[in-house]
Scaffold this motif. Sequence first.
Motif, PDB file in Angstrom:
ATOM      1  N   ALA A   1       5.886  -8.239 -13.388  1.00 37.82           N
ATOM      2  CA  ALA A   1       4.790  -9.197 -12.672  1.00 37.82           C
ATOM      3  C   ALA A   1       3.542  -9.171 -13.384  1.00 37.82           C
ATOM      4  O   ALA A   1       3.166  -8.510 -14.136  1.00 37.82           O
ATOM      5  CB  ALA A   1       4.652  -8.497 -11.220  1.00 37.82           C
ATOM      6  N   PRO A   2       2.988 -10.495 -13.218  1.00 34.48           N
ATOM      7  CA  PRO A   2       1.704 -10.972 -13.927  1.00 34.48           C
ATOM      8  C   PRO A   2       0.529  -9.969 -13.445  1.00 34.48           C
ATOM      9  O   PRO A   2      -0.521  -9.830 -13.828  1.00 34.48           O
ATOM     10  CB  PRO A   2       1.647 -12.184 -13.743  1.00 34.48           C
ATOM     11  CG  PRO A   2       2.227 -12.467 -12.413  1.00 34.48           C
ATOM     12  CD  PRO A   2       3.588 -11.640 -12.642  1.00 34.48           C
ATOM     13  N   ASN A   3       0.769  -9.491 -12.144  1.00 37.28           N
ATOM     14  CA  ASN A   3      -0.605  -8.799 -11.462  1.00 37.28           C
ATOM     15  C   ASN A   3      -0.193  -7.419 -11.461  1.00 37.28           C
ATOM     16  O   ASN A   3       1.037  -7.039 -11.513  1.00 37.28           O
ATOM     17  CB  ASN A   3      -0.426  -9.238  -9.763  1.00 37.28           C
ATOM     18  CG  ASN A   3      -0.698 -10.863  -9.834  1.00 37.28           C
ATOM     19  OD1 ASN A   3      -1.315 -11.401 -10.512  1.00 37.28           O
ATOM     20  ND2 ASN A   3      -0.195 -11.212  -8.761  1.00 37.28           N
ATOM     21  N   ALA A   4      -1.186  -6.456 -11.102  1.00 39.53           N
ATOM     22  CA  ALA A   4      -0.896  -5.021 -11.124  1.00 39.53           C
ATOM     23  C   ALA A   4      -0.183  -4.668  -9.904  1.00 39.53           C
ATOM     24  O   ALA A   4      -0.660  -5.254  -8.589  1.00 39.53           O
ATOM     25  CB  ALA A   4      -2.520  -4.278 -11.138  1.00 39.53           C
ATOM     26  N   MET A   5       0.918  -3.780  -9.850  1.00 35.83           N
ATOM     27  CA  MET A   5       1.834  -3.510  -8.787  1.00 35.83           C
ATOM     28  C   MET A   5       1.731  -1.998  -8.624  1.00 35.83           C
ATOM     29  O   MET A   5       1.712  -1.447  -9.728  1.00 35.83           O
ATOM     30  CB  MET A   5       3.063  -4.166  -8.960  1.00 35.83           C
ATOM     31  CG  MET A   5       3.124  -5.308  -9.459  1.00 35.83           C
ATOM     32  SD  MET A   5       2.950  -6.684  -8.051  1.00 35.83           S
ATOM     33  CE  MET A   5       4.280  -6.456  -6.920  1.00 35.83           C
ATOM     34  N   ILE A   6       1.458  -1.631  -7.499  1.00 34.80           N
ATOM     35  CA  ILE A   6       1.299  -0.280  -7.186  1.00 34.80           C
ATOM     36  C   ILE A   6       2.301  -0.016  -5.676  1.00 34.80           C
ATOM     37  O   ILE A   6       1.985  -0.523  -4.818  1.00 34.80           O
ATOM     38  CB  ILE A   6      -0.038   0.487  -6.957  1.00 34.80           C
ATOM     39  CG1 ILE A   6      -1.021  -0.098  -8.184  1.00 34.80           C
ATOM     40  CG2 ILE A   6      -0.133   1.575  -6.731  1.00 34.80           C
ATOM     41  CD1 ILE A   6      -2.466   0.595  -7.823  1.00 34.80           C
ATOM     42  N   LEU A   7       3.007   1.247  -5.902  1.00 34.54           N
ATOM     43  CA  LEU A   7       3.806   1.508  -4.815  1.00 34.54           C
ATOM     44  C   LEU A   7       3.385   2.645  -4.231  1.00 34.54           C
ATOM     45  O   LEU A   7       3.262   3.641  -5.046  1.00 34.54           O
ATOM     46  CB  LEU A   7       5.361   1.520  -4.916  1.00 34.54           C
ATOM     47  CG  LEU A   7       6.202   1.858  -3.735  1.00 34.54           C
ATOM     48  CD1 LEU A   7       6.392   0.747  -2.860  1.00 34.54           C
ATOM     49  CD2 LEU A   7       7.788   2.288  -4.453  1.00 34.54           C
ATOM     50  N   VAL A   8       2.784   2.798  -3.019  1.00 33.75           N
ATOM     51  CA  VAL A   8       2.495   4.133  -2.402  1.00 33.75           C
ATOM     52  C   VAL A   8       3.147   4.418  -1.198  1.00 33.75           C
ATOM     53  O   VAL A   8       3.679   3.484  -0.337  1.00 33.75           O
ATOM     54  CB  VAL A   8       0.984   3.904  -2.013  1.00 33.75           C
ATOM     55  CG1 VAL A   8       0.001   3.835  -3.498  1.00 33.75           C
ATOM     56  CG2 VAL A   8       0.551   2.851  -1.204  1.00 33.75           C
ATOM     57  N   ASN A   9       3.076   5.736  -1.020  1.00 35.08           N
ATOM     58  CA  ASN A   9       3.644   6.297   0.436  1.00 35.08           C
ATOM     59  C   ASN A   9       2.669   6.393   1.503  1.00 35.08           C
ATOM     60  O   ASN A   9       1.485   5.921   1.263  1.00 35.08           O
ATOM     61  CB  ASN A   9       4.413   7.474   0.315  1.00 35.08           C
ATOM     62  CG  ASN A   9       3.441   8.543  -0.295  1.00 35.08           C
ATOM     63  OD1 ASN A   9       2.382   8.755  -0.045  1.00 35.08           O
ATOM     64  ND2 ASN A   9       3.984   9.554  -1.045  1.00 35.08           N
ATOM     65  N   SER A  10       3.052   6.633   2.532  1.00 38.96           N
ATOM     66  CA  SER A  10       2.111   6.813   3.588  1.00 38.96           C
ATOM     67  C   SER A  10       0.854   7.668   3.541  1.00 38.96           C
ATOM     68  O   SER A  10      -0.125   7.851   4.326  1.00 38.96           O
ATOM     69  CB  SER A  10       2.828   7.127   5.015  1.00 38.96           C
ATOM     70  OG  SER A  10       3.473   8.629   4.858  1.00 38.96           O
ATOM     71  N   GLN A  11       1.199   8.821   2.599  1.00 42.86           N
ATOM     72  CA  GLN A  11       0.070   9.736   2.441  1.00 42.86           C
ATOM     73  C   GLN A  11      -0.842   9.174   1.262  1.00 42.86           C
ATOM     74  O   GLN A  11      -1.899   9.872   0.833  1.00 42.86           O
ATOM     75  CB  GLN A  11       0.636  11.089   1.748  1.00 42.86           C
ATOM     76  CG  GLN A  11       1.201  11.830   2.938  1.00 42.86           C
ATOM     77  CD  GLN A  11       2.478  11.529   3.508  1.00 42.86           C
ATOM     78  OE1 GLN A  11       3.444  11.057   2.544  1.00 42.86           O
ATOM     79  NE2 GLN A  11       2.357  11.500   4.664  1.00 42.86           N
ATOM     80  N   GLY A  12      -0.456   7.844   0.780  1.00 47.50           N
ATOM     81  CA  GLY A  12      -1.366   7.169  -0.078  1.00 47.50           C
ATOM     82  C   GLY A  12      -1.021   7.511  -1.590  1.00 47.50           C
ATOM     83  O   GLY A  12      -1.901   7.149  -2.601  1.00 47.50           O
ATOM     84  N   GLN A  13       0.086   8.355  -1.900  1.00 48.27           N
ATOM     85  CA  GLN A  13       0.394   8.852  -3.033  1.00 48.27           C
ATOM     86  C   GLN A  13       1.086   7.571  -3.896  1.00 48.27           C
ATOM     87  O   GLN A  13       1.770   6.964  -3.409  1.00 48.27           O
ATOM     88  CB  GLN A  13       1.214  10.107  -3.071  1.00 48.27           C
ATOM     89  CG  GLN A  13       0.532  11.309  -2.456  1.00 48.27           C
ATOM     90  CD  GLN A  13       1.594  12.527  -2.293  1.00 48.27           C
ATOM     91  OE1 GLN A  13       2.706  12.282  -2.059  1.00 48.27           O
ATOM     92  NE2 GLN A  13       1.314  13.733  -2.939  1.00 48.27           N
ATOM     93  N   ILE A  14       0.599   7.549  -5.164  1.00 47.21           N
ATOM     94  CA  ILE A  14       1.146   6.532  -6.081  1.00 47.21           C
ATOM     95  C   ILE A  14       2.542   6.810  -6.355  1.00 47.21           C
ATOM     96  O   ILE A  14       2.505   8.032  -7.291  1.00 47.21           O
ATOM     97  CB  ILE A  14       0.202   5.999  -7.115  1.00 47.21           C
ATOM     98  CG1 ILE A  14      -1.141   5.814  -6.778  1.00 47.21           C
ATOM     99  CG2 ILE A  14       0.592   5.229  -8.128  1.00 47.21           C
ATOM    100  CD1 ILE A  14      -2.205   5.661  -7.699  1.00 47.21           C
ATOM    101  N   GLU A  15       3.587   6.192  -6.350  1.00 47.96           N
ATOM    102  CA  GLU A  15       4.892   6.543  -6.539  1.00 47.96           C
ATOM    103  C   GLU A  15       5.223   5.479  -7.913  1.00 47.96           C
ATOM    104  O   GLU A  15       6.193   5.785  -8.659  1.00 47.96           O
ATOM    105  CB  GLU A  15       5.899   6.383  -5.420  1.00 47.96           C
ATOM    106  CG  GLU A  15       5.695   7.404  -4.478  1.00 47.96           C
ATOM    107  CD  GLU A  15       6.567   7.299  -3.399  1.00 47.96           C
ATOM    108  OE1 GLU A  15       7.470   6.510  -3.436  1.00 47.96           O
ATOM    109  OE2 GLU A  15       6.708   8.443  -2.455  1.00 47.96           O
ATOM    110  N   LEU A  16       4.894   4.411  -8.094  1.00 50.60           N
ATOM    111  CA  LEU A  16       5.310   3.455  -9.048  1.00 50.60           C
ATOM    112  C   LEU A  16       4.261   2.490  -9.367  1.00 50.60           C
ATOM    113  O   LEU A  16       3.357   1.869  -8.488  1.00 50.60           O
ATOM    114  CB  LEU A  16       6.424   2.446  -8.433  1.00 50.60           C
ATOM    115  CG  LEU A  16       6.903   1.406  -9.434  1.00 50.60           C
ATOM    116  CD1 LEU A  16       7.737   2.117 -10.679  1.00 50.60           C
ATOM    117  CD2 LEU A  16       8.065   0.711  -8.589  1.00 50.60           C
ATOM    118  N   ILE A  17       3.980   2.376 -10.631  1.00 50.41           N
ATOM    119  CA  ILE A  17       2.993   1.267 -11.172  1.00 50.41           C
ATOM    120  C   ILE A  17       3.654   0.309 -12.368  1.00 50.41           C
ATOM    121  O   ILE A  17       4.511   0.823 -12.684  1.00 50.41           O
ATOM    122  CB  ILE A  17       1.708   2.033 -11.773  1.00 50.41           C
ATOM    123  CG1 ILE A  17       1.983   2.613 -12.953  1.00 50.41           C
ATOM    124  CG2 ILE A  17       1.057   2.673 -10.511  1.00 50.41           C
ATOM    125  CD1 ILE A  17       0.873   3.217 -13.791  1.00 50.41           C
TER     126      ILE A  17
END
Length: 491
Positions: A150-166
């Motif tokens: 993806a050309p944009n920054a991508m961040i996957l977070v869970n309900s606790q706000g923890q980053i799981e994927l970038i």
Amino acid sequence: MSLSHKTETCTDPAALLAAIVNSSEDAIIGSDLNGHIISWNHAASLLFGHAHAAILGCPFAVLFPDGQLPDHQTLGQLLQKNNAIGQFETMGRRADGSEIPVSLTISSIRDASGNIFGLSLSARDFSSGYKMAARLSQSERHFRQVVNAAPNAMILVNSQGQIELINERCEQMFGYTRAELIGNTLDMLVPERYREQHPEWRAAYFAHPDEPVMAKGRELYALHKDGTEFPVEVGLSPIETADGMKVLSAIVDMSERQRFTDELSRRNQELKDFAYVASHDLKAPLRGVNQLATWITEDLAGQINEETQEHLHLMRVRISRMEKLLDDLLLYFRADNLGGGIECIDFAEMARDVFELCCNNPSFSLELQGTFPKDFTHKVALELVLRNLINNAIKHHDKASGHITVRALPAPVDQAYLFEVADDGPGIAPEHRDRVFAMFQTLRPRDEVEGSGMGLAVIKKTIESLGGSISLTANAPSGAVFRFSWPRVVG
């Protein structure tokens, strides 16, 4: 005559147990402590392809590819501590040498004293689950590939706000490595002044993902690793997973766009300043030239032939045209600020007043059609639009008399009024209908009809600056129709 039925009951516990094992849909295999198969049910024959008589006495290791299971001694030691090795997935080997995924459970077989004297292996065909897991794994790989590309920054977070994927763009944008971000909370990318509220916003979004409350009414900023802040635009997409809902954030760095917008605003202001200076400073020498033409006419009174008089007249006409052009140029650059004060007016009364102001020829008539509102609006801007449209209809008419119609039409949306100004003049050819809204455009020579070619451009810019639109069509049987939407004032 009566018939009686007698049901035979198996009283031998060993035979009963064997019958239950043999009827099981799971492959159940028993081995001694040396790893040799001592029992084998029908489901095992179906799963592994070995006949009962042929497999008895063989080591159970033949049922699994090398390295898939520990040897029987290791399994025995593990089962000394635990009665069973819970269900897990591995590969089995059939009689023809082909491999098949199986779900396997290994349990200890103990005597009455609790001593282990054998192993029990329970296996089930896991082909469908294996294929599903493979598809899920492939889908996950594709998902990660899409995110990373993806050309944009991508961040996957869970309900606790923890980053799981970038993705890589995220590393570039924030200055952190993947290892520094994964497992940490998203708060580390949030400016300090927003961190206290950010968990509350996040919780609200997870509770109602259809309502983008995190960005509503707020300018968003992110925090770089070096401590600098930069404006961002964030798109949120909820994703349902087996572990619960997660949110994929697409983040766009708005710094470059902000710089571009600021530079554009600066240049526009410079252009407006130039137009203002030009319209004022150029008028002085024009007035001087006009005064000189007047002096020449007075000094040579009675000595000027008709041709020279005509030349002097044309000079004054063109000086006037230049002054009008400068005035209209300034008006155009101020068009987006022409809204003026908001007043409650009678729209029909304004149309009549503007017509009377523009028209001193009794051969022209005005007709109002429809129900005109009485409402609050930008009076100065509306008067400018009506004055230009009515004045153009009169000025460009091809006859000495004419009829102008101003209509109030039902609007397709509640946020705007809809009006038309129609005439019965010569009309405008289809190929010129877009051109007339451009700057400095006239369809007839300026020596025939006075004008700067700015009037319709000013109208268009004024209407659009307030959120409306204008279009041009033909009138029947002749003439032109200018239709424009005029936004209602809210509040």
